[in-house]
Design an enzyme around this catalytic site. Structure first.
Site, short mmCIF file in Angstrom:
data_model
loop_
_atom_site.label_atom_id
_atom_site.label_comp_id
_atom_site.label_asym_id
_atom_site.label_seq_id
_atom_site.Cartn_x
_atom_site.Cartn_y
_atom_site.Cartn_z
N LYS A 153 9.09 23.57 -14.32
CA LYS A 153 8.04 22.55 -14.21
C LYS A 153 7.52 22.49 -12.77
CE LYS A 153 6.36 17.97 -14.86
NZ LYS A 153 6.44 16.63 -15.42
N ARG A 184 -1.37 23.22 -15.31
CA ARG A 184 -0.43 22.13 -15.61
C ARG A 184 -0.55 21.68 -17.07
NH1 ARG A 184 1.35 17.08 -11.58
NH2 ARG A 184 2.89 16.24 -13.03
N HIS A 236 2.50 19.14 -27.75
CA HIS A 236 2.31 17.69 -27.62
C HIS A 236 1.13 17.13 -28.42
CE1 HIS A 236 5.56 17.77 -24.81
NE2 HIS A 236 5.43 16.48 -24.55
N ARG A 256 0.81 -1.23 0.00
CA ARG A 256 0.00 0.00 0.00
C ARG A 256 0.84 1.27 0.00
NH1 ARG A 256 -3.01 -3.22 3.29
NH2 ARG A 256 -4.91 -3.95 2.28
N ASN A 307 1.68 20.66 -21.91
CA ASN A 307 1.43 19.90 -23.15
C ASN A 307 1.73 20.71 -24.40
OD1 ASN A 307 0.60 17.55 -21.84
ND2 ASN A 307 -1.47 18.37 -21.56
N HIS A 351 10.03 10.53 -29.19
CA HIS A 351 9.24 11.57 -28.54
C HIS A 351 9.94 12.94 -28.60
CE1 HIS A 351 6.22 13.28 -25.97
NE2 HIS A 351 7.14 13.71 -25.12
N LYS A 389 3.76 12.24 -10.95
CA LYS A 389 2.93 11.34 -11.76
C LYS A 389 3.69 10.05 -11.98
CE LYS A 389 0.24 14.47 -14.76
NZ LYS A 389 0.03 14.86 -16.17
N HIS A 394 2.19 14.01 -30.53
CA HIS A 394 1.56 12.69 -30.47
C HIS A 394 1.07 12.26 -31.84
CE1 HIS A 394 0.89 13.44 -25.91
NE2 HIS A 394 2.06 12.90 -26.15
N GLU A 406 12.14 19.05 -24.21
CA GLU A 406 11.27 19.45 -23.09
C GLU A 406 11.83 20.70 -22.39
OE1 GLU A 406 8.45 17.97 -22.94
OE2 GLU A 406 8.75 15.93 -23.72
N GLU A 451 -3.59 18.81 -12.19
CA GLU A 451 -3.89 19.20 -13.56
C GLU A 451 -5.35 19.59 -13.78
OE1 GLU A 451 -1.59 17.01 -16.38
OE2 GLU A 451 -2.85 17.61 -18.05
N1 LIG Z 1 5.75 11.18 -14.95
C1 LIG Z 1 5.80 12.23 -15.72
O1 LIG Z 1 5.39 13.33 -15.35
C2 LIG Z 1 6.44 12.10 -17.07
C3 LIG Z 1 6.76 13.25 -17.81
C4 LIG Z 1 7.39 13.09 -19.03
C5 LIG Z 1 7.67 11.83 -19.52
N2 LIG Z 1 7.34 10.74 -18.77
C6 LIG Z 1 7.62 9.39 -19.25
O2 LIG Z 1 9.03 9.25 -19.36
C7 LIG Z 1 9.32 8.27 -20.34
C8 LIG Z 1 10.45 8.76 -21.20
O3 LIG Z 1 11.57 8.99 -20.38
P1 LIG Z 1 13.04 8.80 -20.95
O4 LIG Z 1 13.17 9.52 -22.23
O5 LIG Z 1 13.99 9.09 -19.85
O6 LIG Z 1 13.00 7.25 -21.34
P2 LIG Z 1 13.83 5.99 -20.77
O7 LIG Z 1 13.73 5.88 -19.31
O8 LIG Z 1 13.37 4.82 -21.58
O9 LIG Z 1 15.33 6.35 -21.14
C9 LIG Z 1 15.68 6.49 -22.51
C10 LIG Z 1 16.78 5.49 -22.89
O10 LIG Z 1 17.99 5.93 -22.30
C11 LIG Z 1 18.56 4.88 -21.51
N3 LIG Z 1 19.27 5.57 -20.44
C12 LIG Z 1 18.75 6.27 -19.39
N4 LIG Z 1 19.73 6.85 -18.71
C13 LIG Z 1 20.89 6.52 -19.32
C14 LIG Z 1 22.26 6.84 -19.08
N5 LIG Z 1 22.63 7.64 -18.08
N6 LIG Z 1 23.19 6.31 -19.91
C15 LIG Z 1 22.83 5.52 -20.96
N7 LIG Z 1 21.56 5.22 -21.24
C16 LIG Z 1 20.60 5.71 -20.42
C17 LIG Z 1 17.40 4.00 -21.12
O11 LIG Z 1 17.81 2.68 -20.84
C18 LIG Z 1 16.56 4.07 -22.38
O12 LIG Z 1 17.05 3.18 -23.35
C19 LIG Z 1 8.04 8.00 -21.10
O13 LIG Z 1 7.51 6.75 -20.71
C20 LIG Z 1 7.11 9.10 -20.63
O14 LIG Z 1 5.75 8.72 -20.61
C21 LIG Z 1 6.72 10.84 -17.57
ZN LIG Z 2 6.90 15.22 -23.66
#
Ligand SMILES: NC(=O)c1ccc[n+]([C@@H]2O[C@H](COP(=O)([O-])OP(=O)(O)OC[C@H]3O[C@@H](n4cnc5c(N)ncnc54)[C@H](O)[C@@H]3O)[C@@H](O)[C@H]2O)c1
Ligand SMILES: [Zn+2]
Length: 357
Positions: free
Chosen positions: A218, A232, A239, A114, A236, A255, A136, A243, A178, A228
């Site tokens: 942010k 917030r 975006h 939990r 987007n 992305h 999030k 998308h 971003e 949101e």
């Molecule tokens: N929670 C939120 O508010 C929020 C906001 C924006 C995006 N997101 C989410 O975040 C995700 C995208 O995040 P991301 O771009 O970090 O993706 P990710 O975590 O998949 O990382 C991108 C790639 O880089 C690699 N990687 C990460 N750190 C590394 C490092 N230091 N050295 C070498 N490789 C490394 C990972 O293994 C992966 O292959 C999406 O799923 C998206 O929905 C969430």
């Molecule tokens: Zn984004």
């Protein structure tokens, strides 16, 4: 050097290396801890270095991630592994990785027994400036992204700048897209800071300052509207287009590249709607171009438009957008006639032989 931000009620620390700030945090926190790490080799190696110096640490559990594994099945595996490793309801769970790690490990921690305290060590630029800020967490289902999740604040976030050294350029660019978005939202010196750096090699950038600045933008928006209800949604910006491009390209366009295209498209749409000045639009374009970001796409306008119509932001007929009125002033929920959106999408099409880069 460590730059701290506590505007969301928990420490967000931007560190040249997360090693000693994380150790101090775990020591003060007092409980046993366990690390969950993205199994990508550089990230896992980093997690092992961090774990080696932590008191009362149960070890490092690696998980193969990536967007296709951001699923409930992974949550179940994580929960099983936490139990097998001896974690209980007082154990501090520390996730190490990018945005996928943040969302997946964060949700697992929110559900395990939990809910147990969760700290995230961000290793991708996108996680540092965006995903790990704002509480999030969630996973995808076959029907779409982030459809299962919740708001669950971490107890601490560490942006581990040392990790950026192994981050592939494509991933750095995703975070930069971003960061540019945040700079358009905040305007003024935030935008100028990126303009001043844009022509310089990334190795020479003062990343601590850039990351701290971007995440603070942010954090301020999230603080004003945690769940949101309005403001917030400005996050987007770009975006709805992004998308559309991602979906129409069957996710061949990453992305970060899609967000860059989306920022240009949103600027064009605002310009054509008489809301955004040509000078401001060209400033954004010049920044994106200097950063080496793609500005045109091989996705045909019709395909992008069809993909955007499927986007959840479409309500009651015409599409609604987040559009800039100025650099530093962005509006949500702007209705735009379909014909104008199509004109913009045609302007986004690459010329024959031109690629997205
Ligand atoms: N929670 C939120 O508010 C929020 C906001 C924006 C995006 N997101 C989410 O975040 C995700 C995208 O995040 P991301 O771009 O970090 O993706 P990710 O975590 O998949 O990382 C991108 C790639 O880089 C690699 N990687 C990460 N750190 C590394 C490092 N230091 N050295 C070498 N490789 C490394 C990972 O293994 C992966 O292959 C999406 O799923 C998206 O929905 C969430
Ligand atoms: Zn984004």
């Amino acid at each position: 050097m460590v730059i701290g931000n506590d505007s969301l009620g928990y420490p967000i620390l931007v560190c040249e290396s997360a090693e000693s700030p994380l150790r101090s945090f775990v020591r003060v926190h007092g409980a046993r801890c366990i690390l969950l790490a993205d199994a990508q080799s550089a990230v896992l190696a980093r997690a092992r270095v961090l774990a080696a110096r932590l008191p009362r640490c149960l070890g490092v559990l690696p998980f193969t991630l990536g967007e296709p594994r951001k699923r409930l099945a992974t949550i179940e595996r994580i929960v099983d592994a936490l139990l097998a490793a001896g974690a209980d309801r007082s154990t501090l769970v520390i996730g190490v990785g990018g945005g996928v790690a943040n969302d997946t490990f964060g949700l697992a921690a929110a559900l395990f027994m939990r809910g147990v305290p969760y700290a995230h060590v961000a290793t991708s630029l996108l996680a540092m400036v965006d995903a790990s800020i704002g509480g999030k967490v969630g996973v995808d289902t076959p029907a779409g992204k982030n459809l299962v999740g919740r708001f669950s604040d971490p107890v601490a976030v560490f942006a581990d700048l040392l990790a950026l050294r192994t981050l592939p350029f494509r991933e750095l660019r995703a975070g930069l897209a971003e960061a540019v978005k945040h700079a358009i939202l905040a305007g003024g010196e935030h935008f100028e800071a990126l303009e001043l750096l844009a022509a310089h090699r990334f190795e020479r950038w003062p990343w601590a300052e850039i990351v701290a600045r971007s995440l603070a933008i942010k954090a301020a928006i999230v603080r004003a509207d945690r769940e949101e209800h309005g403001l917030r949604a400005t996050l987007n910006l770009g975006h709805t287009f992004a998308h559309g491009f991602e979906r129409a390209s069957r996710y061949r366009i990453a992305h970060g590249a899609a967000v860059t295209l989306g920022l240009r498209a949103a600027g064009l749409l605002a310009l054509r709607s008489g809301r955004f000045s040509r000078d401001a639009h060209l400033r954004v374009l010049a920044l994106l171009a200097l950063l080496g970001m793609p500005l045109a796409t091989r996705v045909p306008a019709d395909a992008a438009f069809a993909a955007m119509r499927g986007d959840k932001k479409r309500r009651e007929g015409s599409l609604r957008f987040v559009l800039p009125d100025a650099i530093g002033l962005v509006r949500t929920d702007v209705r735009v006639p379909d014909a104008r959106v199509r004109v913009v999408l045609r302007a986004m099409e690459a010329l024959p032989g031109e690629s997205e880069r």
